[in-house]
Motif scaffolding. Structure first.
Motif, mmCIF file in Angstrom:
data_model
loop_
_atom_site.group_PDB
_atom_site.id
_atom_site.type_symbol
_atom_site.label_atom_id
_atom_site.label_comp_id
_atom_site.label_asym_id
_atom_site.label_seq_id
_atom_site.Cartn_x
_atom_site.Cartn_y
_atom_site.Cartn_z
ATOM 1 N N LEU A 249 0.833 -1.201 0.000
ATOM 2 C CA LEU A 249 0.000 0.000 0.000
ATOM 3 C C LEU A 249 0.868 1.253 0.000
ATOM 4 C CD1 LEU A 249 -3.086 0.985 1.130
ATOM 5 C CD2 LEU A 249 -1.670 1.494 3.079
ATOM 6 N N VAL A 250 0.493 2.241 -0.821
ATOM 7 C CA VAL A 250 1.161 3.550 -0.748
ATOM 8 C C VAL A 250 0.090 4.622 -0.563
ATOM 9 C CG1 VAL A 250 3.245 3.022 -2.100
ATOM 10 C CG2 VAL A 250 1.163 3.715 -3.273
ATOM 11 N N GLU A 251 0.487 5.741 0.054
ATOM 12 C CA GLU A 251 -0.488 6.797 0.285
ATOM 13 C C GLU A 251 0.023 8.087 -0.338
ATOM 14 O OE1 GLU A 251 -2.068 6.923 4.270
ATOM 15 O OE2 GLU A 251 -2.464 9.078 4.078
ATOM 16 N N CYS A 252 -0.886 8.858 -0.916
ATOM 17 C CA CYS A 252 -0.497 10.145 -1.488
ATOM 18 C C CYS A 252 -0.281 11.144 -0.359
ATOM 19 C CB CYS A 252 -1.578 10.648 -2.445
ATOM 20 S SG CYS A 252 -1.239 12.312 -3.034
ATOM 21 N N LYS A 253 0.873 11.821 -0.391
ATOM 22 C CA LYS A 253 1.185 12.774 0.688
ATOM 23 C C LYS A 253 0.329 14.031 0.597
ATOM 24 C CE LYS A 253 5.951 11.237 1.293
ATOM 25 N NZ LYS A 253 7.334 11.481 0.905
ATOM 26 N N GLU A 254 -0.216 14.297 -0.604
ATOM 27 C CA GLU A 254 -1.045 15.500 -0.787
ATOM 28 C C GLU A 254 -2.508 15.228 -0.435
ATOM 29 O OE1 GLU A 254 0.452 18.352 -1.877
ATOM 30 O OE2 GLU A 254 2.360 17.257 -1.950
ATOM 31 N N CYS A 255 -3.145 14.286 -1.203
ATOM 32 C CA CYS A 255 -4.593 14.113 -1.044
ATOM 33 C C CYS A 255 -4.948 12.920 -0.160
ATOM 34 C CB CYS A 255 -5.277 13.969 -2.405
ATOM 35 S SG CYS A 255 -4.883 12.424 -3.249
ATOM 36 N N HIS A 256 -3.947 12.199 0.279
ATOM 37 C CA HIS A 256 -4.097 11.074 1.215
ATOM 38 C C HIS A 256 -4.898 9.901 0.676
ATOM 39 C CE1 HIS A 256 -1.903 13.227 4.249
ATOM 40 N NE2 HIS A 256 -2.663 14.279 3.971
ATOM 41 N N LEU A 257 -5.112 9.857 -0.646
ATOM 42 C CA LEU A 257 -5.738 8.664 -1.217
ATOM 43 C C LEU A 257 -4.730 7.520 -1.150
ATOM 44 C CD1 LEU A 257 -7.705 9.837 -4.390
ATOM 45 C CD2 LEU A 257 -8.631 8.887 -2.270
ATOM 46 N N ARG A 258 -5.259 6.297 -0.983
ATOM 47 C CA ARG A 258 -4.364 5.133 -0.870
ATOM 48 C C ARG A 258 -4.461 4.277 -2.123
ATOM 49 N NH1 ARG A 258 -5.339 3.545 5.435
ATOM 50 N NH2 ARG A 258 -4.152 5.289 6.260
ATOM 51 N N TRP A 259 -3.350 3.718 -2.509
ATOM 52 C CA TRP A 259 -3.287 2.940 -3.750
ATOM 53 C C TRP A 259 -2.547 1.636 -3.532
ATOM 54 C CZ3 TRP A 259 -6.107 5.296 -7.432
ATOM 55 C CH2 TRP A 259 -6.293 6.680 -7.309
ATOM 56 N N LYS A 260 -2.908 0.648 -4.343
ATOM 57 C CA LYS A 260 -2.153 -0.607 -4.333
ATOM 58 C C LYS A 260 -0.930 -0.376 -5.223
ATOM 59 C CE LYS A 260 -3.013 -5.454 -5.491
ATOM 60 N NZ LYS A 260 -4.045 -6.394 -5.931
ATOM 61 N N ALA A 261 0.274 -0.514 -4.657
ATOM 62 C CA ALA A 261 1.492 -0.153 -5.396
ATOM 63 C C ALA A 261 1.607 -0.918 -6.718
ATOM 64 C CB ALA A 261 2.719 -0.396 -4.510
ATOM 65 N N ASP A 262 1.149 -2.203 -6.710
ATOM 66 C CA ASP A 262 1.231 -3.040 -7.922
ATOM 67 C C ASP A 262 0.486 -2.437 -9.107
ATOM 68 O OD1 ASP A 262 2.394 -4.787 -6.268
ATOM 69 O OD2 ASP A 262 0.788 -6.278 -6.252
ATOM 70 N N ASP A 263 -0.573 -1.659 -8.817
ATOM 71 C CA ASP A 263 -1.435 -1.152 -9.892
ATOM 72 C C ASP A 263 -0.904 0.133 -10.534
ATOM 73 O OD1 ASP A 263 -3.137 -3.198 -9.334
ATOM 74 O OD2 ASP A 263 -4.560 -2.002 -8.158
ATOM 75 N N LEU A 264 0.110 0.756 -9.901
ATOM 76 C CA LEU A 264 0.538 2.072 -10.390
ATOM 77 C C LEU A 264 1.571 1.954 -11.504
ATOM 78 C CD1 LEU A 264 0.880 3.989 -6.996
ATOM 79 C CD2 LEU A 264 -1.076 3.863 -8.545
ATOM 80 N N LYS A 265 1.362 2.773 -12.542
ATOM 81 C CA LYS A 265 2.316 2.751 -13.654
ATOM 82 C C LYS A 265 3.471 3.710 -13.366
ATOM 83 C CE LYS A 265 -0.821 1.111 -17.184
ATOM 84 N NZ LYS A 265 -2.139 1.218 -16.538
ATOM 85 N N GLU A 266 3.148 4.817 -12.658
ATOM 86 C CA GLU A 266 4.203 5.787 -12.324
ATOM 87 C C GLU A 266 4.253 5.976 -10.817
ATOM 88 O OE1 GLU A 266 4.144 9.179 -15.609
ATOM 89 O OE2 GLU A 266 2.179 8.642 -14.852
ATOM 90 N N ASN A 267 5.360 6.527 -10.339
ATOM 91 C CA ASN A 267 5.511 6.698 -8.901
ATOM 92 C C ASN A 267 4.913 8.018 -8.427
ATOM 93 O OD1 ASN A 267 6.265 5.958 -6.364
ATOM 94 N ND2 ASN A 267 8.335 6.814 -6.538
ATOM 95 N N LYS A 268 3.662 8.277 -8.817
ATOM 96 C CA LYS A 268 2.961 9.461 -8.292
ATOM 97 C C LYS A 268 1.481 9.156 -8.216
ATOM 98 C CE LYS A 268 2.751 11.656 -12.783
ATOM 99 N NZ LYS A 268 3.193 12.658 -13.658
ATOM 100 N N CYS A 269 0.757 9.986 -7.465
ATOM 101 C CA CYS A 269 -0.660 9.722 -7.219
ATOM 102 C C CYS A 269 -1.464 9.844 -8.524
ATOM 103 C CB CYS A 269 -1.187 10.717 -6.190
ATOM 104 S SG CYS A 269 -2.955 10.597 -5.946
ATOM 105 N N PRO A 270 -2.213 8.795 -8.909
ATOM 106 C CA PRO A 270 -2.988 8.872 -10.150
ATOM 107 C C PRO A 270 -4.105 9.913 -10.080
ATOM 108 C CG PRO A 270 -2.836 6.604 -9.379
ATOM 109 C CD PRO A 270 -2.303 7.480 -8.278
#
Ligand code: ATP
Length: 453
Positions: free
Chosen positions: A93-114
């Motif tokens: 799990l990763v969390e966006c430092k700005e909007c605090h939405l949480r994401w599954k790291a496996d699903d992200l194409k880039e290292n920033k909040c979608p």
């Protein structure tokens, strides 16, 4: 007026059609829904029951080497410790430092909040089992989990089945049931939910025969979809590379489907080796050995497990059956479901609501209803009723007109070809049964006619 063109399926269209026709609604919709939870409506539940029934028939009832079970959702927490779920059933799990939405790291194409493009935290592992408490006190000793799969219920019952069912290895235990995963992100309609149904079986084999059985089940499972009408080009096996295998698996092949959001896992087939039974034997202190009385040897069996989400199967059946076709100046939307899974098999449509016609049509309806799921519809024009049945995927419509009162005949209209035949009312039931079993429309019963418009 510009000519209307048939379009392609996309998820928005499917979600909206499913809602409009009573297949699937968002859960607790009047309160804004609950993410990852869905409700099956009157048509959807028939589809779901048919899909589960088709699986159960082919896996359990039509085989001599399989038995069924229905185990509880809540189990002793030691089960999940022994199985490895308490430590391993996690997603990064990763969390966006700005909007605090949480994401599954496996699903992200880039290292920033979608969502907002913000920077993300470091990954941490998040266990996706739902936790609750048994009894009135919320303390650590009372923690139980909602099962994330049904498999463990079958592993822990292995000896019960061996001693009561008289099955000898190779044999399997099958189960269908609710499962729960606190997924970090849900989406793509019913593809990834937090509450869903799994149907899976554990096939117990002699250790050195596991590879052969694994290949056998991959083939069998692919054929099941094809027999129920899924197009070959939309199914593809995907073999997991060794380094990506789960901790318990020797090999794993996914049956992937070409969903509107891309190729994704529909069913997973894993060679689980003797991992699960060994773990439970060690943790419970109970033997999980099998005695092979033919060869006079003791061993812990290997397990091949084909596991499939009911809802993912339903999504595949919906997508595969959907079609938009040009029809005169209009577009006809139709689900070409295989008759075995079609939610409604036959619709009885009186041409008018006039009393004598309605009474006649109701009688026809009552003779058909005990044989297959039948719907009676006397609203709107006949054209609109055909369209509605096409959108429900009903294979046959039976139309009763004023001529029927005189000659005791009814018209059968086939969903896929839109062709019609006229048959004596007394032959309707048997004719429909034959057509639903695959007979060509133009094979006529005695006294039947091909209908010319
Ligand atoms: P994924 O990689 O898509 O998360 P998985 O590999 O975790 O799936 P398994 O643990 O093998 O899935 O689960 C068996 C089957 O259960 C899957 O093939 C899928 O059909 C279904 N399934 C798993 N998770 C979900 C979910 N969140 N919603 C609906 N079905 C699911």
């Amino acid at each position: 007026m510009p000519e209307k063109k048939p379009g392609k399926l996309n998820m928005e269209k499917l979600v909206s059609l499913c809602q409009r026709r009573g297949f699937i609604f968002p859960s607790s919709d009047i309160y804004g829904g609950l993410s990852g939870c869905w409700d099956y409506g009157p048509v959807g539940i028939e589809l779901k029951r048919n899909v589960k029934e088709a699986w159960w028939r082919s896996i359990v009832q039509e085989r001599d080497d399989m038995v069924g079970m229905d185990t509880s959702i809540l189990m002793n927490s030691k089960v999940w410790e022994a199985s490895g779920h308490v430590t391993n059933f996690s997603d990064p799990l990763v969390e966006c430092k700005e909007c605090h939405l949480r994401w599954k790291a496996d699903d992200l194409k880039e290292n920033k909040c979608p969502s907002c493009g913000g920077a993300l935290t470091e990954e941490r592992m998040f266990n996706t089992m739902f936790k609750t408490f048994i009894g009135p006190v919320e303390e650590d000793a009372a923690v139980v989990y909602l099962r994330p799969e049904t498999a463990q219920g079958m592993f822990v019952n292995f000896q019960n089945i061996v001693s009561t069912s008289r099955k000898r290895i190779p044999f399997g235990i099958a189960q269908q049931g609710r499962s729960f995963r606190n997924e970090i992100t849900t989406g793509n309609f019913i593809f990834r939910s937090r509450e869903f149904e799994i149907m899976e079986f554990e096939y117990f084999v002699k250790p050195d025969t596991d590879a052969k059985w694994f290949d056998y089940w991959v083939e069998e499972r692919l054929n099941w979809y094809l027999k129920l009408g899924i197009k070959k080009e939309n199914l593809k096996p995907y073999e997991h590379p060794e380094e990506k295998l789960a901790h318990y698996a020797r090999s794993c092949t996914d049956i992937t489907y070409n969903y509107p959001h891309g190729w994704s896992e529909l069913e997973g087939i894993a060679n689980r080796t003797d991992f699960d039974l060994k773990q439970h034997a060690a943790a419970s202190g109970k033997s999980m050995e099998y005695f092979d009385d033919e060869n006079k040897e003791h061993y812990i069996p290997y397990i091949v497990e084909p596991s499939l989400g009911v809802d993912r199967a339903i999504l595949a059946f919906l997508c595969d059956a959907y079609e938009e076709e040009p029809d005169k100046d209009e577009i006809r939307v139709v689900f070409h479901f295989h008759p075995d899974i079609a939610p409604i098999k036959v619709a009885v449509l009186p041409l008018s609501r006039k009393e004598n016609l309605a009474a006649f049509a109701k009688d026809v309806y009552k003779t058909l209803r005990p044989c297959f799921t039948t719907q009676y519809d006397d609203t709107q024009s006949i054209g609109r009723r055909y369209r509605r049945q096409d959108e429900l995927g009903t294979p046959y419509c039976v139309t009763i007109d004023f001529q029927s009162l005189e000659d005791n005949m009814a018209t059968i209209r086939e969903r896929d070809s839109m062709k019609q035949i006229r048959v004596p009312v007394a032959a309707l039931k048997d004719t429909l049964l034959a057509k639903l079993a695959g007979e060509d429309l133009f094979v006529l019963p005695e006294g039947g006619q091909i209908w010319k418009e």
